[in-house]
Design a protein around this motif. Structure first.
Motif, PDB file in Angstrom:
ATOM      1  N   ILE A 179      26.508   3.089 -93.964  1.00 28.27           N
ATOM      2  CA  ILE A 179      26.065   3.910 -95.093  1.00 28.27           C
ATOM      3  C   ILE A 179      24.615   3.583 -95.446  1.00 28.27           C
ATOM      4  O   ILE A 179      24.234   2.421 -95.511  1.00 28.27           O
ATOM      5  N   ASN A 180      23.820   4.611 -95.705  1.00 31.45           N
ATOM      6  CA  ASN A 180      22.446   4.377 -96.173  1.00 31.45           C
ATOM      7  C   ASN A 180      22.392   4.208 -97.687  1.00 31.45           C
ATOM      8  O   ASN A 180      21.660   3.359 -98.195  1.00 31.45           O
ATOM      9  N   TYR A 181      23.173   5.048 -98.403  1.00 32.58           N
ATOM     10  CA  TYR A 181      23.157   4.994 -99.863  1.00 32.58           C
ATOM     11  C   TYR A 181      24.572   5.110-100.410  1.00 32.58           C
ATOM     12  O   TYR A 181      25.323   6.002-100.024  1.00 32.58           O
ATOM     13  N   LEU A 182      24.909   4.189-101.322  1.00 34.88           N
ATOM     14  CA  LEU A 182      26.174   4.228-102.050  1.00 34.88           C
ATOM     15  C   LEU A 182      25.858   4.625-103.484  1.00 34.88           C
ATOM     16  O   LEU A 182      24.942   4.067-104.093  1.00 34.88           O
ATOM     17  N   THR A 183      26.614   5.569-104.048  1.00 38.36           N
ATOM     18  CA  THR A 183      26.295   6.072-105.393  1.00 38.36           C
ATOM     19  C   THR A 183      27.467   5.882-106.367  1.00 38.36           C
ATOM     20  O   THR A 183      28.039   6.855-106.858  1.00 38.36           O
ATOM     21  N   PRO A 184      27.837   4.626-106.652  1.00 35.62           N
ATOM     22  CA  PRO A 184      28.942   4.395-107.587  1.00 35.62           C
ATOM     23  C   PRO A 184      28.495   4.486-109.039  1.00 35.62           C
ATOM     24  O   PRO A 184      27.308   4.359-109.350  1.00 35.62           O
ATOM     25  N   ASN A 185      29.471   4.695-109.941  1.00 32.26           N
ATOM     26  CA  ASN A 185      29.193   4.471-111.357  1.00 32.26           C
ATOM     27  C   ASN A 185      29.445   2.988-111.640  1.00 32.26           C
ATOM     28  O   ASN A 185      29.795   2.217-110.727  1.00 32.26           O
ATOM     29  N   GLU A 186      29.294   2.575-112.886  1.00 32.05           N
ATOM     30  CA  GLU A 186      29.385   1.134-113.203  1.00 32.05           C
ATOM     31  C   GLU A 186      30.774   0.565-112.925  1.00 32.05           C
ATOM     32  O   GLU A 186      30.904  -0.541-112.399  1.00 32.05           O
ATOM     33  N   HIS A 187      31.803   1.309-113.264  1.00 33.98           N
ATOM     34  CA  HIS A 187      33.177   0.859-113.005  1.00 33.98           C
ATOM     35  C   HIS A 187      33.411   0.712-111.501  1.00 33.98           C
ATOM     36  O   HIS A 187      33.957  -0.298-111.036  1.00 33.98           O
ATOM     37  N   GLU A 188      32.988   1.702-110.742  1.00 42.43           N
ATOM     38  CA  GLU A 188      33.176   1.673-109.291  1.00 42.43           C
ATOM     39  C   GLU A 188      32.394   0.528-108.652  1.00 42.43           C
ATOM     40  O   GLU A 188      32.872  -0.123-107.729  1.00 42.43           O
ATOM     41  N   ASP A 240      28.811  14.593-109.249  1.00 44.14           N
ATOM     42  CA  ASP A 240      28.690  15.412-108.032  1.00 44.14           C
ATOM     43  C   ASP A 240      27.350  16.128-108.005  1.00 44.14           C
ATOM     44  O   ASP A 240      26.725  16.267-106.947  1.00 44.14           O
ATOM     45  N   SER A 241      26.907  16.594-109.158  1.00 45.86           N
ATOM     46  CA  SER A 241      25.604  17.258-109.252  1.00 45.86           C
ATOM     47  C   SER A 241      24.488  16.279-108.901  1.00 45.86           C
ATOM     48  O   SER A 241      23.545  16.625-108.177  1.00 45.86           O
ATOM     49  N   PHE A 242      24.605  15.044-109.406  1.00 49.56           N
ATOM     50  CA  PHE A 242      23.598  14.023-109.067  1.00 49.56           C
ATOM     51  C   PHE A 242      23.545  13.810-107.559  1.00 49.56           C
ATOM     52  O   PHE A 242      22.455  13.773-106.965  1.00 49.56           O
ATOM     53  N   ASN A 243      24.713  13.671-106.935  1.00 45.20           N
ATOM     54  CA  ASN A 243      24.753  13.419-105.492  1.00 45.20           C
ATOM     55  C   ASN A 243      24.136  14.562-104.695  1.00 45.20           C
ATOM     56  O   ASN A 243      23.410  14.337-103.724  1.00 45.20           O
ATOM     57  N   GLY A 244      24.425  15.798-105.113  1.00 43.40           N
ATOM     58  CA  GLY A 244      23.825  16.956-104.448  1.00 43.40           C
ATOM     59  C   GLY A 244      22.317  16.954-104.581  1.00 43.40           C
ATOM     60  O   GLY A 244      21.576  17.161-103.608  1.00 43.40           O
ATOM     61  N   GLY A 245      21.827  16.696-105.794  1.00 45.71           N
ATOM     62  CA  GLY A 245      20.392  16.665-106.037  1.00 45.71           C
ATOM     63  C   GLY A 245      19.709  15.521-105.300  1.00 45.71           C
ATOM     64  O   GLY A 245      18.634  15.694-104.703  1.00 45.71           O
ATOM     65  N   PHE A 246      20.326  14.356-105.330  1.00 47.13           N
ATOM     66  CA  PHE A 246      19.789  13.173-104.648  1.00 47.13           C
ATOM     67  C   PHE A 246      19.667  13.446-103.147  1.00 47.13           C
ATOM     68  O   PHE A 246      18.645  13.145-102.521  1.00 47.13           O
ATOM     69  N   ALA A 247      20.713  14.051-102.564  1.00 43.18           N
ATOM     70  CA  ALA A 247      20.725  14.344-101.130  1.00 43.18           C
ATOM     71  C   ALA A 247      19.638  15.341-100.755  1.00 43.18           C
ATOM     72  O   ALA A 247      18.935  15.162 -99.751  1.00 43.18           O
ATOM     73  N   VAL A 256      13.122   7.262-102.951  1.00 49.96           N
ATOM     74  CA  VAL A 256      14.382   7.043-103.675  1.00 49.96           C
ATOM     75  C   VAL A 256      14.179   7.278-105.169  1.00 49.96           C
ATOM     76  O   VAL A 256      15.017   7.902-105.830  1.00 49.96           O
ATOM     77  N   SER A 257      13.063   6.806-105.709  1.00 51.49           N
ATOM     78  CA  SER A 257      12.772   7.015-107.144  1.00 51.49           C
ATOM     79  C   SER A 257      12.701   8.497-107.484  1.00 51.49           C
ATOM     80  O   SER A 257      13.279   8.956-108.469  1.00 51.49           O
ATOM     81  N   GLU A 258      11.973   9.252-106.667  1.00 44.91           N
ATOM     82  CA  GLU A 258      11.830  10.691-106.902  1.00 44.91           C
ATOM     83  C   GLU A 258      13.172  11.402-106.755  1.00 44.91           C
ATOM     84  O   GLU A 258      13.500  12.315-107.526  1.00 44.91           O
ATOM     85  N   ALA A 259      13.961  10.972-105.754  1.00 42.73           N
ATOM     86  CA  ALA A 259      15.274  11.587-105.523  1.00 42.73           C
ATOM     87  C   ALA A 259      16.215  11.302-106.699  1.00 42.73           C
ATOM     88  O   ALA A 259      16.996  12.167-107.099  1.00 42.73           O
ATOM     89  N   CYS A 260      16.126  10.100-107.265  1.00 45.06           N
ATOM     90  CA  CYS A 260      16.953   9.756-108.434  1.00 45.06           C
ATOM     91  C   CYS A 260      16.540  10.579-109.654  1.00 45.06           C
ATOM     92  O   CYS A 260      17.388  11.055-110.412  1.00 45.06           O
ATOM     93  N   ARG A 261      15.245  10.750-109.828  1.00 43.37           N
ATOM     94  CA  ARG A 261      14.745  11.541-110.973  1.00 43.37           C
ATOM     95  C   ARG A 261      15.222  12.992-110.870  1.00 43.37           C
ATOM     96  O   ARG A 261      15.676  13.582-111.849  1.00 43.37           O
ATOM     97  N   TYR A 262      15.121  13.527-109.666  1.00 45.63           N
ATOM     98  CA  TYR A 262      15.573  14.906-109.443  1.00 45.63           C
ATOM     99  C   TYR A 262      17.088  15.003-109.642  1.00 45.63           C
ATOM    100  O   TYR A 262      17.586  15.926-110.298  1.00 45.63           O
ATOM    101  N   GLY A 263      17.825  14.041-109.087  1.00 49.43           N
ATOM    102  CA  GLY A 263      19.279  14.016-109.257  1.00 49.43           C
ATOM    103  C   GLY A 263      19.679  13.926-110.716  1.00 49.43           C
ATOM    104  O   GLY A 263      20.637  14.586-111.159  1.00 49.43           O
ATOM    105  N   ASN A 264      18.937  13.131-111.499  1.00 49.81           N
ATOM    106  CA  ASN A 264      19.207  13.015-112.940  1.00 49.81           C
ATOM    107  C   ASN A 264      19.034  14.349-113.654  1.00 49.81           C
ATOM    108  O   ASN A 264      19.813  14.701-114.547  1.00 49.81           O
ATOM    109  N   ALA A 265      18.001  15.084-113.264  1.00 48.63           N
ATOM    110  CA  ALA A 265      17.755  16.389-113.893  1.00 48.63           C
ATOM    111  C   ALA A 265      18.881  17.367-113.569  1.00 48.63           C
ATOM    112  O   ALA A 265      19.374  18.090-114.449  1.00 48.63           O
ATOM    113  N   VAL A 266      19.289  17.382-112.312  1.00 43.33           N
ATOM    114  CA  VAL A 266      20.381  18.270-111.885  1.00 43.33           C
ATOM    115  C   VAL A 266      21.670  17.913-112.632  1.00 43.33           C
ATOM    116  O   VAL A 266      22.391  18.791-113.120  1.00 43.33           O
TER     117      VAL A 266
END
Length: 295
Positions: A179-188, A240-247, A256-266
């Motif tokens: 895996i290149n990127y894992l996108t868990p929430n805090e619990h996960e 799911d929206s974050f993951n789509g935007g990040f991808a 990665v920073s820019e992808a996270c910012r875009y994912g956050n907006a989505v």
């Protein structure tokens, strides 16, 4: 020349059965709810729709049942511009998610149904599709063997892999390595840390923290990308929206920073409407939102 990023999603396709209520029932109690809806869902399908709305060339690999939900969900994906050649009907019920929305948050029970038929052999039969992708998106609503096989094929062909580890389960180290990127929430993330090398995890983890934004490590330094403040209506599908935007952002060569910012907006925009897929924005909406917030 077509410069659309090619994103393949291997994952679940569900019908979301949504009840909105002002009060949660206690065990044995019956209450009157406010609203009932059925919306297309499933983490795989949601992430595919998110990426397609943002302008990517998306292919979905998965299974639907031979009930009335199956054709509806496949047609819905097609309506979103997603290539559904590799979405196959099986003799089973279509996957369902029963969602209770209370005070802007949600509780979910999933019945996998046809999603259980996404096996390693099924994924192997789609090898050429995965190999021809820029980015592969995976989740854990299908059998783990299928996730492992998809990641293995992607790594062999130099395709970037994003794994959204939800619903969380114990993951073998051999999978994490692919895996290149894992996108868990805090619990996960807390559960992921059990039995896995923390240094290796830190190199791959993009930690989603809801209203607190996203965090990841650059070497030993933790980087935080703040969330965008919005009036939240329904958080279903925000991850799911974050993951789509990040991808999509990653596949376009963003950092990665820019992808996270875009994912956050989505993700932020997705929470302003009811339903997982119905609230997902277009690229134009996301860029206008970012410009409005930061300009």
């Amino acid at each position: 020349m077509d410069l659309k990023p090619k994103i393949t999603v291997v994952g679940s396709i569900n019908m979301d059965i949504v009840t909105i209520t002002d009060q949660l029932p206690k065990m044995g109690e019956t209450l009157i709810g406010n609203q009932f809806k059925m919306n297309p869902g499933g983490k795989g399908a949601n992430q595919a729709v998110a990426a397609a709305r943002l302008g990517a060339d998306v292919r979905m690999i998965g299974c639907v049942g031979n009930d009335s939900f199956g054709p509806l969900l496949k047609q819905n994906l097609q309506n979103e511009g997603i290539n559904v050649t590799d979405v196959e009907p099986v003799t089973d019920s279509t996957g369902t998610a029963t969602i209770v929305v209370y005070d802007g948050d949600n509780s979910i029970i999933i019945v996998p149904g046809a999603n259980q038929h996404v096996t390693a052999a099924f994924v192997e039969s789609k090898r050429d599709v995965i190999a021809d992708s820029d980015v592969l998106i995976l989740q854990l609503e299908i059998p783990l063997e299928a996730v492992q096989k998809a990641a293995e094929i992607a790594k062999e062909h130099g395709v970037k892999v994003i794994l959204n580890p939800a619903p969380i389960r114990k993951l073998p180290r051999e999978l994490i390595e692919k895996i290149n990127y894992l996108t868990p929430n805090e619990h996960e993330y807390t559960l992921l840390q059990q039995g896995l090398d923390e240094k290796e995890l830190k190199e791959k983890v993009i930690l989603t923290k809801g209203s607190a934004g996203v965090a990841f490590y650059q070497g030993e330094k933790e980087v935080s990308i703040p969330a965008y403040p919005v009036k939240v209506v329904d958080t279903t599908g925000a991850g799911d929206s974050f993951n789509g935007g990040f991808a999509v952002a990653l596949s376009k060569g963003h950092s990665v920073s820019e992808a996270c910012r875009y994912g956050n907006a989505v993700a932020a925009l997705s929470t302003t409407k009811l339903g997982a897929q119905t609230g997902m924005p277009t690229n134009e909406e996301a860029e206008a939102f970012i410009k409005g917030m930061e300009g």
